[in-house]
Design a protein around this motif. Structure first.
Motif, mmCIF file in Angstrom:
data_model
loop_
_atom_site.group_PDB
_atom_site.id
_atom_site.type_symbol
_atom_site.label_atom_id
_atom_site.label_comp_id
_atom_site.label_asym_id
_atom_site.label_seq_id
_atom_site.Cartn_x
_atom_site.Cartn_y
_atom_site.Cartn_z
ATOM 1 N N LYS A 6 0.852 -1.205 0.000
ATOM 2 C CA LYS A 6 0.000 0.000 0.000
ATOM 3 C C LYS A 6 0.881 1.246 0.000
ATOM 4 N N ARG A 7 1.853 1.277 0.914
ATOM 5 C CA ARG A 7 2.737 2.443 1.026
ATOM 6 C C ARG A 7 3.475 2.722 -0.274
ATOM 7 N N LYS A 8 4.004 1.671 -0.867
ATOM 8 C CA LYS A 8 4.790 1.839 -2.106
ATOM 9 C C LYS A 8 3.899 2.398 -3.215
ATOM 10 N N ILE B 179 12.099 0.049 10.324
ATOM 11 C CA ILE B 179 10.878 -0.434 10.944
ATOM 12 C C ILE B 179 9.725 -0.484 9.940
ATOM 13 N N LYS B 180 9.535 0.613 9.227
ATOM 14 C CA LYS B 180 8.553 0.615 8.142
ATOM 15 C C LYS B 180 9.182 1.409 7.017
ATOM 16 N N SER B 181 8.933 1.003 5.791
ATOM 17 C CA SER B 181 9.580 1.720 4.687
ATOM 18 C C SER B 181 8.753 2.968 4.404
ATOM 19 N N HIS B 182 8.630 3.838 5.387
ATOM 20 C CA HIS B 182 7.616 4.866 5.203
ATOM 21 C C HIS B 182 8.180 6.258 5.346
ATOM 22 N N HIS B 183 7.333 7.126 5.910
ATOM 23 C CA HIS B 183 7.754 8.452 6.297
ATOM 24 C C HIS B 183 8.385 9.220 5.156
ATOM 25 N N HIS C 230 -2.877 17.060 14.661
ATOM 26 C CA HIS C 230 -2.147 15.810 14.893
ATOM 27 C C HIS C 230 -1.470 15.362 13.602
ATOM 28 N N PRO C 231 -0.335 14.638 13.718
ATOM 29 C CA PRO C 231 0.297 14.110 12.510
ATOM 30 C C PRO C 231 -0.666 13.160 11.792
ATOM 31 N N PHE C 232 -0.557 13.123 10.495
ATOM 32 C CA PHE C 232 -1.394 12.229 9.693
ATOM 33 C C PHE C 232 -0.477 11.556 8.685
ATOM 34 N N PRO C 233 -0.471 10.235 8.627
ATOM 35 C CA PRO C 233 0.507 9.570 7.755
ATOM 36 C C PRO C 233 0.228 9.809 6.272
ATOM 37 N N GLY C 234 1.279 9.882 5.481
ATOM 38 C CA GLY C 234 1.152 10.062 4.035
ATOM 39 C C GLY C 234 0.154 9.090 3.402
ATOM 40 N N PRO C 235 0.234 7.793 3.752
ATOM 41 C CA PRO C 235 -0.707 6.845 3.139
ATOM 42 C C PRO C 235 -2.128 6.956 3.707
ATOM 43 N N TRP D 25 -0.704 13.060 21.054
ATOM 44 C CA TRP D 25 0.093 13.035 19.825
ATOM 45 C C TRP D 25 -0.821 12.720 18.638
ATOM 46 N N GLN D 26 -1.642 11.685 18.802
ATOM 47 C CA GLN D 26 -2.583 11.292 17.770
ATOM 48 C C GLN D 26 -3.798 10.628 18.392
ATOM 49 N N ALA D 27 -4.918 10.772 17.742
ATOM 50 C CA ALA D 27 -6.149 10.108 18.195
ATOM 51 C C ALA D 27 -6.936 9.742 16.953
ATOM 52 N N ASP E 176 7.760 12.585 20.048
ATOM 53 C CA ASP E 176 8.273 12.669 18.682
ATOM 54 C C ASP E 176 7.809 11.516 17.794
ATOM 55 N N GLY E 177 6.925 10.694 18.293
ATOM 56 C CA GLY E 177 6.428 9.577 17.484
ATOM 57 C C GLY E 177 7.344 8.363 17.506
ATOM 58 N N MET E 178 8.552 8.514 18.062
ATOM 59 C CA MET E 178 9.472 7.364 18.058
ATOM 60 C C MET E 178 9.152 6.388 19.184
ATOM 61 N N SER F 272 1.777 0.166 24.181
ATOM 62 C CA SER F 272 2.684 1.313 24.014
ATOM 63 C C SER F 272 3.620 1.037 22.840
ATOM 64 N N LYS F 273 4.378 2.059 22.420
ATOM 65 C CA LYS F 273 5.391 1.893 21.367
ATOM 66 C C LYS F 273 6.753 2.152 21.968
ATOM 67 N N PRO F 274 7.741 1.284 21.905
ATOM 68 C CA PRO F 274 7.576 -0.112 21.543
ATOM 69 C C PRO F 274 6.846 -0.852 22.669
ATOM 70 N N GLY G 291 4.502 -1.970 20.346
ATOM 71 C CA GLY G 291 3.600 -1.727 19.211
ATOM 72 C C GLY G 291 4.117 -0.562 18.391
ATOM 73 N N THR G 292 3.540 -0.331 17.218
ATOM 74 C CA THR G 292 3.787 0.941 16.528
ATOM 75 C C THR G 292 2.514 1.756 16.719
ATOM 76 N N ILE G 293 2.551 3.019 16.317
ATOM 77 C CA ILE G 293 1.368 3.865 16.505
ATOM 78 C C ILE G 293 0.285 3.443 15.511
ATOM 79 N N GLU G 294 0.647 3.450 14.239
ATOM 80 C CA GLU G 294 -0.297 2.965 13.233
ATOM 81 C C GLU G 294 -0.379 1.445 13.346
ATOM 82 N N TRP G 295 -1.509 0.906 12.926
ATOM 83 C CA TRP G 295 -1.660 -0.557 13.002
ATOM 84 C C TRP G 295 -1.013 -1.259 11.818
HETATM 85 P P1 XMP Z 1 4.541 4.260 13.616
HETATM 86 O O1 XMP Z 1 3.282 3.613 13.140
HETATM 87 O O2 XMP Z 1 5.750 3.844 12.828
HETATM 88 O O3 XMP Z 1 4.346 5.805 13.321
HETATM 89 O O4 XMP Z 1 4.745 4.134 15.095
HETATM 90 C C1 XMP Z 1 5.132 6.831 13.824
HETATM 91 C C2 XMP Z 1 4.554 8.131 13.307
HETATM 92 O O5 XMP Z 1 4.698 8.177 11.883
HETATM 93 C C3 XMP Z 1 3.447 8.251 11.244
HETATM 94 N N1 XMP Z 1 3.498 7.354 10.086
HETATM 95 C C4 XMP Z 1 3.682 7.754 8.821
HETATM 96 N N2 XMP Z 1 3.851 8.986 8.294
HETATM 97 N N3 XMP Z 1 4.019 8.023 6.127
HETATM 98 C C5 XMP Z 1 3.998 9.111 6.932
HETATM 99 O O6 XMP Z 1 4.130 10.230 6.418
HETATM 100 C C6 XMP Z 1 3.864 6.756 6.603
HETATM 101 O O7 XMP Z 1 3.874 5.790 5.852
HETATM 102 C C7 XMP Z 1 3.680 6.625 8.018
HETATM 103 N N4 XMP Z 1 3.498 5.544 8.836
HETATM 104 C C8 XMP Z 1 3.391 6.019 10.102
HETATM 105 C C9 XMP Z 1 2.423 7.812 12.275
HETATM 106 O O8 XMP Z 1 1.153 8.369 12.010
HETATM 107 C C10 XMP Z 1 3.060 8.278 13.565
HETATM 108 O O9 XMP Z 1 2.797 9.625 13.817
#
Ligand code: XMP
Length: 417
Positions: free
Chosen positions: A200-202, A247-251, A293-298, A337-339, A371-373, A408-410, A412-416
């Motif tokens: 999905k991300r790719k 951790i995730k090929s994201h961000h 709140h932060p919102f992920p790109g995907p 941070w996020q809800a 910081d989301g980490m 909590s993270k770790p 878990g991660t924030i997103e599922w």
């Molecule tokens: P995770 O799920 O890795 O998320 O604990 C940490 C923070 O990053 C955001 N997040 C993303 N932001 N593209 C983005 O721009 C992504 O693919 C992505 N995945 C997670 C997440 O919302 C959280 O704030």
């Protein structure tokens, strides 16, 4: 230093200070620290003295003549009390640094270097609707004015009413030159039947770039692309610091295809989120926008577990809007941070009135973080949780059960996904 043995230390420990100078100046004699090591100092080199111990183990030592200080615990984690003061003492007292780094100095030097780098050329910026890309765009706009064109794409994965309201904010309040592109059919078409989160991300990352390329072409191909990449994105997407796994090929970073033809401008690459917010405020952004709140790109694609359909998107949008409304109503937006809500790929049995229901389950993911980490699940008042749950089940057709994620993270991660 010897490895292993019976004196490994993991987790919380009490540290006793024996020399309260330099590193530990102004700190209590005893405080909690976070340990994570399987080795210990057996014997100090000559010229070193012990500064602190935990249960008889050397926790800090220094050779002040050679200007070397060493810690056996982690001052950077939240579980070490006074960690920030230790780092501050190190920088100001041991290294002699001055507190000269301010947001306005950062803005000034960043704007200058963008101006030098971009010169008379033009740039394109992908706005995600979040604060990072908006702040990055404002900085570049300050440097090169309307030679920056922003593109805000409706990928069909945004929150309820987000495209319209955010577009209006960019145009009317931030005075950026913005083109709004509705590409939702393209994204949703390519996502059909895709269940794997990385796929999905790719796909989403690639499609974004294709949209930009099309828009860029119409604008005479600006050579630069502005992105709101932050420091944690850089760390989590690349192993810049040794063995921390990807951790995730994201961000923003990882989602880009290899054949990208833009030169990247990433003015926030060394900042954490709280610093970006300060820059945003300094640049005159509306606080309501700055504290979004932060919102992920995907977007919602990684909050719908399994395949993404229009029907599931509208179910999730309604539930998510209720979570936001209730957080806002309780005045909790800034503390969190996020809800958000996550739509699970399972159905459960319920009873409404005289009817048996068999519908979707929504999980609420509500976290605090710096910081989301790392993150902790929010200990929300039960009446707020109750209102969310009741409203979601009553108002959102297709959801009959709400669960609260207490991981909590770790680990878990924030997103599922
Ligand atoms: P995770 O799920 O890795 O998320 O604990 C940490 C923070 O990053 C955001 N997040 C993303 N932001 N593209 C983005 O721009 C992504 O693919 C992505 N995945 C997670 C997440 O919302 C959280 O704030």
């Amino acid at each position: 230093m010897v490895a292993g043995g019976d004196r490994r230390e993991f987790g919380k420990a009490m540290v006793d200070i024996s020399h309260p100078d330099t590193l530990f100046a102004g700190l209590p004699e005893r405080f909690q620290a976070w340990m994570s090591h399987g080795d210990r100092v057996a014997k100090l080199p000559s010229g070193f003295k012990i500064l602190a111990q935990s249960g008889g183990i050397i926790a800090a030592a220094a050779n002040e003549n050679k200007k070397i200080w060493g810690l056996q615990f982690h001052p950077e984690v939240i579980h070490t009390h006074h960690g920030k003061e230790i780092i501050e003492n190190f920088l100001t007292r041991a290294c002699g640094c001055k507190r000269e780094w301010t947001m306005s100095a950062f803005i000034e030097s960043t704007v200058r270097s963008i101006r030098e780098r971009v010169g008379e050329k033009s740039a394109l910026c992908g706005l995600s609707g979040g604060v990072d890309s908006a702040v990055a765009a404002l900085l570049v706009h300050k440097a090169i004015g309307d030679r920056l064109t922003c593109v805000f794409v409706d990928n069909g994965l945004l929150r309820k009413n987000e495209f319209e309201s955010v577009l209006a904010n960019f145009l009317e309040h931030l005075h950026l030159k913005v083109i709004g592109v509705d590409a939702s059919d393209k994204f949703l078409g390519r996502l059909q039947d895709i269940e794997d989160p990385e796929r999905k991300r790719k796909i989403i990352g690639e499609e974004f770039i294709r949209v930009f390329e099309r828009e860029a072409h119409k604008l005479g191909d600006p050579p630069f692309l502005v992105q709101g990449t932050l420091y944690p994105d850089v760390i989590e997407s690349t192993s810049v610091r040794g063995p921390s796994a990807v951790i995730k090929s994201h961000h923003n970073v990882g989602g880009l295809p290899k054949d990208i033809k833009f030169e990247l401008v990433e003015p926030l690459r060394e900042l954490f989120k709280d610093e970006v917010r300060k820059v945003g405020e300094e640049l005159g952004m509306d606080p309501h926008f700055v504290y979004r709140h932060p919102f992920p790109g995907p977007g919602l694609a990684v909050r719908i577990l399994g395949s993404v359909t229009s029907e599931r998107l509208s179910i999730l949008r309604e539930a998510d809007a209720i979570v936001h409304e209730e957080i806002d109503r309780a005045g909790l937006m800034r503390e969190l941070w996020q809800a958000f809500a996550v739509l699970l790929p399972i159905r459960s049995v319920g009873v409404m009135g005289d009817d048996r229901t068999y519908e979707n389950v929504a999980a609420l993911r509500i976290v605090t973080s710096m910081d989301g980490m790392t993150a902790d699940w929010a200990k929300l008042p039960s009446d707020v949780l109750e209102r969310m749950s009741t409203r979601i089940v009553n108002e959102v057709r297709g959801i009959n059960r709400v669960v609260y994620d207490i991981t909590s993270k770790p680990p878990g991660t924030i997103e599922w996904e």
